[in-house]
Design a protein around this motif. Structure first.
Motif, PDB file in Angstrom:
ATOM      1  N   UNK A  52      -5.322   5.937  15.531  1.00  0.00           N
ATOM      2  CA  UNK A  52      -6.615   6.612  15.450  1.00  0.00           C
ATOM      3  C   UNK A  52      -7.487   6.356  16.659  1.00  0.00           C
ATOM      4  N   UNK A  53      -7.160   5.319  17.453  1.00  0.00           N
ATOM      5  CA  UNK A  53      -7.962   5.008  18.636  1.00  0.00           C
ATOM      6  C   UNK A  53      -7.656   5.977  19.770  1.00  0.00           C
TER       7      UNK A  53
ATOM      8  N   UNK B  81       5.095   5.354   8.618  1.00  0.00           N
ATOM      9  CA  UNK B  81       3.819   5.559   7.941  1.00  0.00           C
ATOM     10  C   UNK B  81       2.832   6.356   8.763  1.00  0.00           C
TER      11      UNK B  81
ATOM     12  N   UNK C 226     -10.786  -3.534   8.063  1.00  0.00           N
ATOM     13  CA  UNK C 226      -9.652  -4.059   7.294  1.00  0.00           C
ATOM     14  C   UNK C 226      -8.918  -5.119   8.128  1.00  0.00           C
TER      15      UNK C 226
ATOM     16  N   UNK D 276     -10.371   0.894   9.539  1.00  0.00           N
ATOM     17  CA  UNK D 276      -9.201   0.056   9.798  1.00  0.00           C
ATOM     18  C   UNK D 276      -9.550  -1.168  10.641  1.00  0.00           C
TER      19      UNK D 276
ATOM     20  N   UNK E 140      -4.671   1.571  13.569  1.00  0.00           N
ATOM     21  CA  UNK E 140      -5.769   1.483  14.543  1.00  0.00           C
ATOM     22  C   UNK E 140      -5.382   2.200  15.836  1.00  0.00           C
TER      23      UNK E 140
ATOM     24  N   UNK F 236       0.829  -1.207   0.000  1.00  0.00           N
ATOM     25  CA  UNK F 236       0.000   0.000   0.000  1.00  0.00           C
ATOM     26  C   UNK F 236       0.865   1.260   0.000  1.00  0.00           C
ATOM     27  N   UNK F 237       2.058   1.158   0.598  1.00  0.00           N
ATOM     28  CA  UNK F 237       2.907   2.337   0.774  1.00  0.00           C
ATOM     29  C   UNK F 237       3.444   2.853  -0.556  1.00  0.00           C
TER      30      UNK F 237
ATOM     31  N   UNK G 167      -1.593  -2.161   9.889  1.00  0.00           N
ATOM     32  CA  UNK G 167      -2.975  -1.868  10.255  1.00  0.00           C
ATOM     33  C   UNK G 167      -3.077  -1.642  11.766  1.00  0.00           C
TER      34      UNK G 167
ATOM     35  N   UNK H 124      -4.919  -3.014   2.267  1.00  0.00           N
ATOM     36  CA  UNK H 124      -4.549  -1.931   3.185  1.00  0.00           C
ATOM     37  C   UNK H 124      -4.711  -0.561   2.523  1.00  0.00           C
TER      38      UNK H 124
ATOM     39  N   UNK I 193      -7.082   2.730   3.306  1.00  0.00           N
ATOM     40  CA  UNK I 193      -6.675   4.131   3.417  1.00  0.00           C
ATOM     41  C   UNK I 193      -7.589   5.026   2.589  1.00  0.00           C
TER      42      UNK I 193
ATOM     43  N   UNK J 160     -11.660   6.599  10.273  1.00  0.00           N
ATOM     44  CA  UNK J 160     -10.491   5.718  10.222  1.00  0.00           C
ATOM     45  C   UNK J 160     -10.606   4.514  11.162  1.00  0.00           C
ATOM     46  N   UNK J 161     -11.118   4.754  12.376  1.00  0.00           N
ATOM     47  CA  UNK J 161     -11.170   3.657  13.341  1.00  0.00           C
ATOM     48  C   UNK J 161     -12.050   2.519  12.836  1.00  0.00           C
TER      49      UNK J 161
END
Lengths: 216, 222
Positions: free
Chosen positions: B77-78, B166, A190, A187, B74, A162-163, B70, A170, A174, A183-184
Motif C-alpha cells: 500500500x505504500x 495474500x 497494526x 497497517x 504495508x 487472519x487468512x 503485515x 491482523x 484488514x 490501509x497505510x
C-alpha cells in the motif's frame, strides 16, 4: 467510508487479546508435544528418533500458511466434520510450535555433555530421574534464550490466522482498513502494536543469551 | 469421510508448474535483494557513521519484530502512494527482500564479529594490504561461519513467499487457491501444494549440504 477514529484503534487493541489466546493455545498444547519430540529425538531407540525426525522435517518443510489451510479447509472436507476456525488454527499452531520448540529443546539437551548422563546413572538414578534432575536444569539454561526468541516467531505467526477468517490483530487490521480506506495508516498501527508486543521479548532473549552463555 | 481424488488436479499441471517457478523466482529475487542489503547493512553497522548504524539497527528490529504478512501489506500500500505503480509480484519481491535483508544483516554481522581482531592484526603484520587481509584472512572463515545460518534463513524465505499469495502475487499458494475454487478438492489441493513446498525445501537442504561439504568442509568435525 469513515475516517480512522479512536474506536478503530481500540478495536485493534481488543483484537490483540485473540492473538494472545492463540499464543497460549499454541504453547499450552505445543510445549508438552515439543518436550516429547525432543526426548524422542535424543532417544536411544532408532524408531522413536526416526518418527520424530520425519514429523519435524515435514512440518518445517511446509509453510505455516500451508498447515493452516490444510487443517482449516482440507481436513474438515476430508473427514466430513465441521471445524471452527479456533480449532483448526489451534491445531496448526500447536503442530508448528511443537516442531520448532522440539528442535530448540533437543539442541539444549544435546548440548549437555554425555558424561552427565553417565554420572547420573552411576548415582543409581532412573533414566527419567537422570533427565529430570541432572540434564533438564542444564538444558533449560541453554535453551531458554532461543525459546524466548521463538515466542516472537509465534506471535508473528498468529497473524496468518487472519487468512482463514480468524479475527485476531491482523484480521482486525484488514477489517478496519476496508472500512476506513486508509490501509497505510491502519497497517502501520497494526505493525506498531505487534512491534510493541515483540520487541520486549527480543530484548529479553538477547539479555538472557548474554547472561547465560557469558557465564559459561 | 470422502474418497481422495487427485485426478482433477492433473488438469492443472501447467498452473502448478507455473506457480512453482514463480515461487522459485520470487525466492531468488528476494534472496538477491536481501543478501545485498545484508552485506551492505553489516558493513555499515560495523564501520558506518553513528546515524547510519542507528538507522540500520532500527530497520533490523522493525522487520524482525513485526509479521511478514503485515510488512507485505504495508509495502503493497505504500508504493502506490509514492506514485510507483507495480504489480503484486514486484511488491512481494521488495517486501520479502527487505524481510530477508534484516535477517541477513544480523547473520553477516555475526559472521564478521566471529573473527578475532588478532587475526586481522596478524594478517597486517605479514604485510598484507587491507584488501588482501579481507580476501584471505576475514572472508573465508566468515563465509564458513555464516553459511549454515544463511541457508536455513533461505529455506524460511522460500516458505515465507507463500504469504505473497495474500496480495495476489501469482506464486504456488495462489495457484492452490485458484485450483481449489474450481475443483473444491481442498484436501487434495493443499496436500499437493504442501508436498511441492516440501520437495523444494528438501532439494535445497540437500543441495546446501552438498555445497557446504565441498566448499567449506561443513559440517565441521572436531
Amino acid at each position: 467510508m469513515r475516517s480512522f477514529s479512536l474506536a478503530d484503534f481500540l478495536s485493534l487493541l481488543s483484537a490483540l487479546q485473540w492473538t494472545g489466546v492463540l499464543v497460549l493455545i499454541a504453547l499450552g498444547f505445543g510445549a508438552p508435544l515439543a518436550l516429547a519430540l525432543a526426548l524422542m529425538r535424543t532417544s536411544a531407540r532408532r524408531a522413536l528418533r526416526w518418527t520424530a525426525t520425519a514429523f519435524l522435517q515435514i512440518v518445517q518443510g511446509v509453510p505455516l500458511l500451508g498447515l493452516l489451510m490444510f487443517f482449516y479447509f482440507g481436513m474438515p472436507v476430508f473427514l466430513g466434520v465441521e471445524m471452527s476456525p479456533l480449532v483448526a488454527v489451534g491445531i496448526a499452531m500447536t503442530v508448528y510450535t511443537a516442531s520448532f520448540l522440539g528442535e530448540i529443546w533437543r539442541g539444549g539437551i544435546e548440548a549437555v555433555k554425555h558424561e552427565q548422563w553417565e554420572a547420573a546413572a552411576c548415582l543409581g538414578l532412573s533414566t527419567w530421574h537422570q533427565f529430570r534432575y541432572v540434564i533438564a536444569p542444564q538444558a533449560f539454561r541453554m535453551a531458554l534464550p532461543p525459546t524466548v526468541g521463538f515466542l516472537v516467531q509465534l506471535i508473528k505467526g498468529t497473524s496468518l490466522a487472519s487468512i482463514v477468517g480468524f479475527v485476531e490483530l491482523a484480521r482486525a487490521g484488514q477489517l478496519v482498513s476496508a472500512a476506513t480506506f486508509q490501509p497505510l495508516l491502519v497497517y502501520s498501527i497494526v505493525a506498531a502494536i505487534y512491534f510493541a508486543a515483540c520487541l520486549p521479548l527480543t530484548l529479553w532473549a538477547r539479555s538472557l543469551e548474554a547472561r547465560l552463555n557469558g557465564a559459561r | 469421510m470422502q474418497t481422495l481424488n487427485f485426478q482433477q488436479l492433473l488438469r492443472y499441471q501447467d498452473q502448478l508448474i507455473d506457480g512453482t517457478l514463480h515461487t522459485l523466482l520470487l525466492t531468488l529475487v528476494a534472496a538477491v535483494i536481501g543478501t545485498a542489503i545484508g552485506v551492505a547493512g553489516a558493513a555499515a553497522v560495523r564501520s558506518g557513521p553513528r546515524p547510519v548504524r542507528w538507522a540500520i539497527r532500527g530497520y533490523v528490529e522493525l522487520i524482525r519484530n513485526t509479521p511478514s504478512l503485515i510488512q507485505l501489506f504495508v509495502v503493497f500500500f505504500v508504493l502506490p502512494g509514492f506514485g510507483l505503480r507495480m504489480g503484486a509480484f514486484e511488491a512481494a519481491a521488495i517486501a520479502l527482500g527487505l524481510y530477508f535483508g534484516a535477517y541477513c544483516t544480523e547473520i553477516v554481522r555475526a559472521g564478521l564479529d566471529a573473527i578475532p581482531g588478532s587475526q586481522v592484526e596478524a594478517g597486517q603484520c605479514l604485510g598484507l594490504t587491507r584488501w588482501q587481509v579481507f580476501r584471505h584472512v576475514v572472508l573465508p572463515p566468515a563465509l564458513r561461519s555464516v553459511y549454515p545460518a544463511f541457508t536455513s534463513q533461505f529455506v524460511l524465505l522460500l516458505l515465507g513467499t507463500s504469504l505473497a499469495s495474500q496480495i495476489s502475487a501469482e506464486e504456488l499458494f495462489h495457484t492452490g487457491g485458484f485450483i481449489e475454487t474450481r475443483t473444491y478438492r481442498s484436501f487434495e489441493v493443499y496436500a499437493v501444494i504442501c508436498g511441492i513446498y516440501f520437495a523444494l525445501v528438501m532439494s535445497f537442504k540437500l543441495l546446501f549440504a552438498a555445497v557446504g561439504r565441498l566448499a567449506f568442509r561443513w559440517p565441521v568435525r572436531r
